[in-house]
Design a protein around this motif. Structure first.
Motif, PDB file in Angstrom:
ATOM      1  N   LEU A  63      44.280 -17.944   5.084  1.00 59.46           N
ATOM      2  CA  LEU A  63      43.747 -18.723   6.203  1.00 59.46           C
ATOM      3  C   LEU A  63      44.394 -20.101   6.280  1.00 59.46           C
ATOM      4  CD1 LEU A  63      40.015 -17.732   5.743  1.00 59.46           C
ATOM      5  CD2 LEU A  63      41.332 -17.340   7.829  1.00 59.46           C
ATOM      6  N   ALA A  64      44.561 -20.756   5.124  1.00 62.52           N
ATOM      7  CA  ALA A  64      45.145 -22.101   5.114  1.00 62.52           C
ATOM      8  C   ALA A  64      46.623 -22.059   5.492  1.00 62.52           C
ATOM      9  CB  ALA A  64      44.964 -22.736   3.736  1.00 62.52           C
ATOM     10  N   ALA A  65      47.349 -21.068   4.983  1.00 63.80           N
ATOM     11  CA  ALA A  65      48.778 -20.965   5.289  1.00 63.80           C
ATOM     12  C   ALA A  65      49.003 -20.673   6.763  1.00 63.80           C
ATOM     13  CB  ALA A  65      49.418 -19.886   4.430  1.00 63.80           C
ATOM     14  N   ALA A  66      48.103 -19.915   7.367  1.00 61.11           N
ATOM     15  CA  ALA A  66      48.240 -19.598   8.785  1.00 61.11           C
ATOM     16  C   ALA A  66      48.177 -20.855   9.647  1.00 61.11           C
ATOM     17  CB  ALA A  66      47.145 -18.621   9.209  1.00 61.11           C
ATOM     18  N   ARG A  67      47.532 -21.904   9.119  1.00 64.11           N
ATOM     19  CA  ARG A  67      47.378 -23.156   9.851  1.00 64.11           C
ATOM     20  C   ARG A  67      48.419 -24.205   9.482  1.00 64.11           C
ATOM     21  NH1 ARG A  67      42.676 -20.656   9.559  1.00 64.11           N
ATOM     22  NH2 ARG A  67      40.961 -21.117  10.996  1.00 64.11           N
ATOM     23  N   ASP A  68      49.194 -23.953   8.435  1.00 67.52           N
ATOM     24  CA  ASP A  68      50.089 -24.988   7.907  1.00 67.52           C
ATOM     25  C   ASP A  68      51.469 -24.394   7.649  1.00 67.52           C
ATOM     26  OD1 ASP A  68      51.360 -27.064   6.519  1.00 67.52           O
ATOM     27  OD2 ASP A  68      49.496 -27.698   5.561  1.00 67.52           O
ATOM     28  N   ALA A  69      52.400 -24.699   8.521  1.00 71.09           N
ATOM     29  CA  ALA A  69      53.746 -24.134   8.428  1.00 71.09           C
ATOM     30  C   ALA A  69      54.519 -24.651   7.226  1.00 71.09           C
ATOM     31  CB  ALA A  69      54.518 -24.436   9.711  1.00 71.09           C
ATOM     32  N   ARG A  70      54.020 -25.688   6.555  1.00 73.91           N
ATOM     33  CA  ARG A  70      54.709 -26.203   5.371  1.00 73.91           C
ATOM     34  C   ARG A  70      54.571 -25.267   4.172  1.00 73.91           C
ATOM     35  NH1 ARG A  70      51.922 -31.945   5.048  1.00 73.91           N
ATOM     36  NH2 ARG A  70      50.166 -30.503   5.306  1.00 73.91           N
ATOM     37  N   VAL A  71      53.589 -24.379   4.206  1.00 75.77           N
ATOM     38  CA  VAL A  71      53.407 -23.413   3.123  1.00 75.77           C
ATOM     39  C   VAL A  71      54.525 -22.387   3.200  1.00 75.77           C
ATOM     40  CG1 VAL A  71      51.901 -21.635   2.160  1.00 75.77           C
ATOM     41  CG2 VAL A  71      50.913 -23.746   3.094  1.00 75.77           C
ATOM     42  N   ARG A  72      55.278 -22.234   2.089  1.00 81.52           N
ATOM     43  CA  ARG A  72      56.450 -21.353   2.076  1.00 81.52           C
ATOM     44  C   ARG A  72      56.093 -19.888   1.847  1.00 81.52           C
ATOM     45  NH1 ARG A  72      61.152 -24.358   0.748  1.00 81.52           N
ATOM     46  NH2 ARG A  72      60.914 -26.451   1.607  1.00 81.52           N
ATOM     47  N   GLY A  73      54.962 -19.636   1.184  1.00 88.05           N
ATOM     48  CA  GLY A  73      54.573 -18.263   0.893  1.00 88.05           C
ATOM     49  C   GLY A  73      53.197 -18.228   0.264  1.00 88.05           C
ATOM     50  N   VAL A  74      52.608 -17.025   0.235  1.00 89.71           N
ATOM     51  CA  VAL A  74      51.239 -16.845  -0.263  1.00 89.71           C
ATOM     52  C   VAL A  74      51.192 -15.661  -1.217  1.00 89.71           C
ATOM     53  CG1 VAL A  74      48.862 -16.257   0.357  1.00 89.71           C
ATOM     54  CG2 VAL A  74      50.178 -17.798   1.828  1.00 89.71           C
ATOM     55  N   ALA A  75      50.499 -15.853  -2.343  1.00 90.70           N
ATOM     56  CA  ALA A  75      50.152 -14.754  -3.243  1.00 90.70           C
ATOM     57  C   ALA A  75      48.633 -14.675  -3.300  1.00 90.70           C
ATOM     58  CB  ALA A  75      50.721 -14.985  -4.640  1.00 90.70           C
ATOM     59  N   ALA A  76      48.086 -13.530  -2.902  1.00 87.41           N
ATOM     60  CA  ALA A  76      46.634 -13.339  -2.857  1.00 87.41           C
ATOM     61  C   ALA A  76      46.239 -12.250  -3.848  1.00 87.41           C
ATOM     62  CB  ALA A  76      46.206 -12.960  -1.441  1.00 87.41           C
TER      63      ALA A  76
END
Length: 254
Positions: free
Chosen positions: A120-133
């Motif tokens: 959810l946070a990465a979807a709002r912030d393009a500075r996030v390079r990638g997500v591991a869930a």
């Protein structure tokens, strides 16, 4: 490689307690990870930024990355009361904090509810390079389905401490209905997504991980045989995560 661990406070509204872990030979402009913790329980209340210290040190030592472990509002020694939008905002503030330390690029790693939060946070912030869930929920529909019961649970586990919060239970509950990881995944675009889930997870069925992965153009989905909901403690899952982070660095900083 040893690390330095610094207790810090992310100031604002509300103040958040955090641990900043750096490898001693780190490059100040290197990459960073923000850890997103899960929802506390009566069995495991804890202080998230402290209970994630060993996990943070493992990542920092193995990868040479800066790692921030933060207690979101209402948890541990952080101020405030839980709301889903509040937690998403807290992750955004944690991202700001590591970037202000000179880090170049930030990835989110979330466990259980924190995995959904990271998406959810990465979807709002393009500075996030990638997500591991790790063991993420696809949505919060079960919580939203009985707001009075969930609010009572939040008070019992201590993530809501103020008697007057929330001012509107309806508005507070609406956040749970409207912010669903399964809807947010497509907003990651082509940014890397790793999903780890235990086949024996009885709290969040592994089918939810498959549902999330189906919404991303090129996900890496790993289902771990015999693993349960607390998958971040499974050495196989940790090994997959560390390998994924290493590939992220190789691709971004080649």
């Amino acid at each position: 490689m040893s690390t330095t661990v610094t207790q810090t406070t992310i100031e604002g509204g509300p103040n958040l307690a955090a641990l900043l872990v750096r490898p001693k030979r780190s490059v100040g402009s290197g990459p960073a990870v923000v850890l997103c913790h899960g929802f506390p329980s009566m069995q495991r209340p804890g202080v998230p930024n402290l209970t994630y210290q060993l996990f943070a040190e493992r990542i920092a030592e193995a990868q040479g990355w800066t790692v921030l472990a933060v207690s979101l509002r209402g948890c541990g020694d952080s101020d405030g009361d839980f709301s889903l939008l509040g937690w998403i905002d807290d992750v955004g503030r944690a991202i700001e904090h590591v970037l202000s330390q000179g880090c170049r690029g930030v990835w989110l790693v979330g466990s259980t509810t924190g995995g959904s939060l990271a998406i959810l946070a990465a979807a709002r912030d393009a500075r996030v390079r990638g997500v591991a869930a790790m063991a993420p929920r696809a949505d919060f529909d079960d919580w939203a389905g009985d707001p009075k019961a969930f609010l009572s649970h939040c008070r019992n586990v201590g993530v809501i401490r103020s008697g007057e919060f929330p001012r509107s239970v309806s508005a507070w509950n609406k956040e749970l209905k409207q912010n669903r990881a399964v809807d947010a995944v497509e907003h990651l675009g082509d940014r890397p997504l790793l999903i780890l889930h235990g086949i024996n997870d009885r709290q969040v069925p592994y089918e939810e991980a498959s549902h999330l992965a189906s919404r991303h153009p090129d996900p890496e989905l790993r289902l771990i045989s015999g693993a349960d909901h607390r998958i971040r403690h499974d050495p196989r899952a940790v090994a997959v995560l560390l390998g994924w982070l290493e590939r992220q660095a190789a691709a971004q900083y080649a």
